[in-house]
Write a protein that holds these residues in place. Structure first.
Motif, PDB file in Angstrom:
ATOM      1  N   GLU A 130       0.840  -1.205   0.000  1.00  8.59           N
ATOM      2  CA  GLU A 130       0.000   0.000   0.000  1.00  8.59           C
ATOM      3  C   GLU A 130       0.876   1.256   0.000  1.00  8.59           C
ATOM      4  O   GLU A 130       0.545   2.260  -0.639  1.00  8.59           O
ATOM      5  N   THR A 131       1.987   1.178   0.703  1.00 10.89           N
ATOM      6  CA  THR A 131       2.912   2.318   0.720  1.00 10.89           C
ATOM      7  C   THR A 131       3.447   2.614  -0.678  1.00 10.89           C
ATOM      8  O   THR A 131       3.553   3.777  -1.085  1.00 10.89           O
TER       9      THR A 131
ATOM     10  N   LYS B 258       2.044   2.039  -3.445  1.00 12.95           N
ATOM     11  CA  LYS B 258       0.960   2.652  -4.223  1.00 12.95           C
ATOM     12  C   LYS B 258       0.841   4.145  -3.917  1.00 12.95           C
ATOM     13  O   LYS B 258       0.682   4.977  -4.825  1.00 12.95           O
ATOM     14  N   ILE B 259       0.915   4.480  -2.617  1.00 15.62           N
ATOM     15  CA  ILE B 259       0.792   5.885  -2.219  1.00 15.62           C
ATOM     16  C   ILE B 259       1.984   6.693  -2.740  1.00 15.62           C
ATOM     17  O   ILE B 259       1.854   7.856  -3.130  1.00 15.62           O
TER      18      ILE B 259
ATOM     19  N   ASP C 151       1.311   7.437  -6.262  1.00 10.88           N
ATOM     20  CA  ASP C 151       0.301   8.504  -6.327  1.00 10.88           C
ATOM     21  C   ASP C 151       0.916   9.853  -5.988  1.00 10.88           C
ATOM     22  O   ASP C 151       0.567  10.889  -6.584  1.00 10.88           O
ATOM     23  N   LEU C 152       1.816   9.831  -5.011  1.00  7.05           N
ATOM     24  CA  LEU C 152       2.461  11.079  -4.598  1.00  7.05           C
ATOM     25  C   LEU C 152       3.294  11.653  -5.745  1.00  7.05           C
ATOM     26  O   LEU C 152       3.299  12.860  -5.987  1.00  7.05           O
TER      27      LEU C 152
ATOM     28  N   GLY D 131      -1.864  12.282  -3.077  1.00  7.26           N
ATOM     29  CA  GLY D 131      -1.397  11.696  -1.834  1.00  7.26           C
ATOM     30  C   GLY D 131      -0.677  12.689  -0.947  1.00  7.26           C
ATOM     31  O   GLY D 131      -0.559  13.881  -1.263  1.00  7.26           O
TER      32      GLY D 131
ATOM     33  N   THR E 288       0.834  10.802   5.108  1.00 12.28           N
ATOM     34  CA  THR E 288       0.181   9.485   5.015  1.00 12.28           C
ATOM     35  C   THR E 288       1.223   8.381   4.956  1.00 12.28           C
ATOM     36  O   THR E 288       1.079   7.331   5.595  1.00 12.28           O
ATOM     37  N   ILE E 289       2.274   8.625   4.196  1.00 12.91           N
ATOM     38  CA  ILE E 289       3.354   7.632   4.098  1.00 12.91           C
ATOM     39  C   ILE E 289       4.002   7.420   5.466  1.00 12.91           C
ATOM     40  O   ILE E 289       4.272   6.288   5.880  1.00 12.91           O
TER      41      ILE E 289
END
Length: 544
Positions: free
Chosen positions: A41-42, A44-45, A48-49, A54, A58-59
């Motif tokens: 999931e990280t 993916k973020i 996105d970042l 993102g 959040t990371i």
């Protein structure tokens, strides 16, 4: 699987225990897999970042969750390993106690076939190897050095600094490993000492199996064995506990190193220094993986050793039990207390003694006569159930039918327990369970037989090795004299005894013959014994 289930039933393992271990294993596996999903999931973020969506916060949050989850998973995994080892130790403890109890009850023919090595291997080594099944786990088989080398090469290709970050954890893990190794070494020494106590206890019981049975000492011996066995189990549990604690701390250090390395990789990804896929690569390579083929082969070998031990244990536990006084039939035997005809005594199928008429009178000395080597002692051991009565019947008076302990016994080759002199005399009682009158009686006997006060509390040593042969005979003689049974068997108890002590012993025998039946063998009968002997039993020389 059927054999394992049977062993679990013998150990009285509760279903909820197995369910609890299974649930913990599932939870442990879940938390071991979960961090990888979080890292996915990280990634993916991060992508996105880079695309303009993102948040860096959040990371950071997910990385914190990753660290917490990984540490939590490590704790659960090691709790599972520790409880699995404890579960294994519990099974070994119960099965070892069960096999020891069986040793004291096994049929006389089977017992006579067994030597000390077989007994030791059955009660200790075979039960110890059960840990190969119940303790060794697939989850503990980690990757080998070659895996580490290959992973290091790939990490260097990505960024050597990442490898340096991971290596920086090694001094901390080395320090903890060195300390843990020292603790494990001490515990290993203690474990060997505890194991030696178990072996010594087995030797003591094996050498005195006839006394244990005659004097109903099974309960005391099982209790004493349970104590040394429990000491061994506690040391094993302590070793597993400290080892599990080390694994948690060591894994925590590696997790922190991994977290720092991942933070460094993340920073480089954001700055475009490495590609996004490097993140998951470092996650995979920063952990040690199992080497399935090598370890499965090794584990299979362990299983085979364990299953062989299970087969031996189950076969031993199914051996026929020794039934006390099984050979006795009860009826009106007047004028005798006990009567037998055409007796043949055998050991492992070999005839060792015969007696045409075996009649025992009450309240007198019954002298067993026969040539040297004719089997006088063997006849008496047949009477005690130590040897097998192959042919013939022995009838006992009805008044003996419901008496739990019919015989007291002292033999020519006396072997003592590894207890004090006075405790050997009191057996199966001890200084705590015996009343003061009995203790004083024993002290009186010891004093008459030339034991000084300080000798009474001296440890006899294994088999009585700290005492002379004559002293050993005196002690078993005293034990038989203070035991209130209808029949007292004395087998060559005055040989190699000083003249003064023989006079004391013979006077005691004569006095005792006024109260109960004495069955007596000797190579040199004195005038005193001869004058009080009212019955003679003839033992014929066996035909080979």
């Amino acid at each position: 699987m059927k054999r394992i289930i049977e062993l679990l039933k013998i150990s009285n393992v509760k279903l909820w225990t197995l369910f609890g271990i299974l649930l913990l294993a599932i939870t442990s596996s879940f938390f071991s897999i979960l961090p990888t999903n979080i890292l996915g999931e990280t990634s993916k973020i991060i992508i996105d970042l880079l695309a303009g969506n993102g948040s860096v916060n959040t990371i950071k949050t997910i990385l914190i969750i990753y660290v917490i989850t990984l540490i939590l998973g490590t704790i659960i995994r090691n709790v599972f390993c520790y409880l699995s080892s404890k579960f294994s130790n519990m099974i070994v403890f119960k099965i070892r106690n069960r096999t020891y109890s069986k040793l004291l009850k096994v049929n006389v023919n089977r017992l006579n076939e067994m030597d000390m090595g077989l007994v030791t291997n059955m009660v200790f080594n075979n039960t110890e190897r059960l840990e190969l099944i119940f303790s060794t786990s697939l989850f503990t088989m980690l990757s080998d050095i070659l895996d580490l080398i290959i992973m290091s090469i790939f990490i260097i290709k990505i960024d050597p600094i990442i490898l340096l970050i991971l290596i920086s954890v090694i001094p901390f893990t080395y320090f903890m490993a060195k300390r843990s190794g020292h603790e494990q070494k001490i515990l290993a020494i203690n474990r060997i000492d505890a194991g030696t106590k178990i072996i010594n206890n087995l030797n003591d019981s094996y050498n005195n199996i006839d006394y244990i049975r005659v004097y109903n000492g099974e309960e005391r011996e099982v209790k004493k064995f349970g104590q040394v066995n429990n000491e061994y189990r506690n040391i094993s549990n302590m070793s597993d506990k400290k080892l599990s604690t080390f694994y948690v701390l060591e894994k925590t250090c590696r997790v922190i190193g991994t977290a720092i390395a991942l933070s460094y990789v993340t920073f480089n990804i954001i700055n475009g220094k490495v590609d996004t896929g490097s993140f998951l690569v470092i996650v995979i390579y920063s952990e040690k993986f199992f080497a399935p083929i090598t370890n499965m082969i090794r584990y299979f070998q362990y299983l085979q050793q364990g299953f062989a031990s299970i087969d031996n244990i189950l076969a031993f536990l199914k051996e026929e039990d020794f039934i006390k006084y099984e050979f006795l039939k009860y009826k009106d035997t007047a004028p005798y207390l006990m009567s037998g005809e055409d007796l043949e005594i055998s050991v492992n199928g070999n005839k060792v003694a015969t007696c045409k008429n075996f009649n025992i009178k009450d309240k007198t000395i019954n002298l067993v006569e026969g040539d040297n080597g004719s089997g006088k002692s063997s006849i008496l051991k047949g009477l005690l159930g130590i040897y097998n009565i192959e042919k013939g019947l022995i009838y006992a008076d009805k008044k003996l039918q419901y008496i739990e302990k019919i015989f007291a016994y002292s033999k020519q080759n006396a072997i003592l327990f590894n207890l004090t002199v006075i405790e050997n005399c009191l057996y199966p009682l001890d200084l705590e369970s015996a009343d003061s009158k009995t203790i004083e009686t024993v002290k009186g006997f010891l004093s008459k037989l030339n034991f000084k006060d300080e000798q009474m509390y001296k440890i006899a040593g294994e088999g009585g090795c700290e005492l002379s042969g004559g002293e050993q005979k005196k002690i078993t003689f005293i034990r038989s004299m203070i035991t209130p049974t209808p029949i007292l068997i004395l087998d060559e108890i005055t040989s190699n005894i000083d003249a003064k002590s023989i006079q004391v012993m013979e006077k005691c025998i004569v006095e005792e013959s006024k109260k109960r039946a004495i069955i007596y063998t000797t190579h040199q009968i004195s005038n005193l014994i001869s004058s009080h002997t009212k019955n003679i039993v003839k033992v014929e020389r066996r035909q080979l």
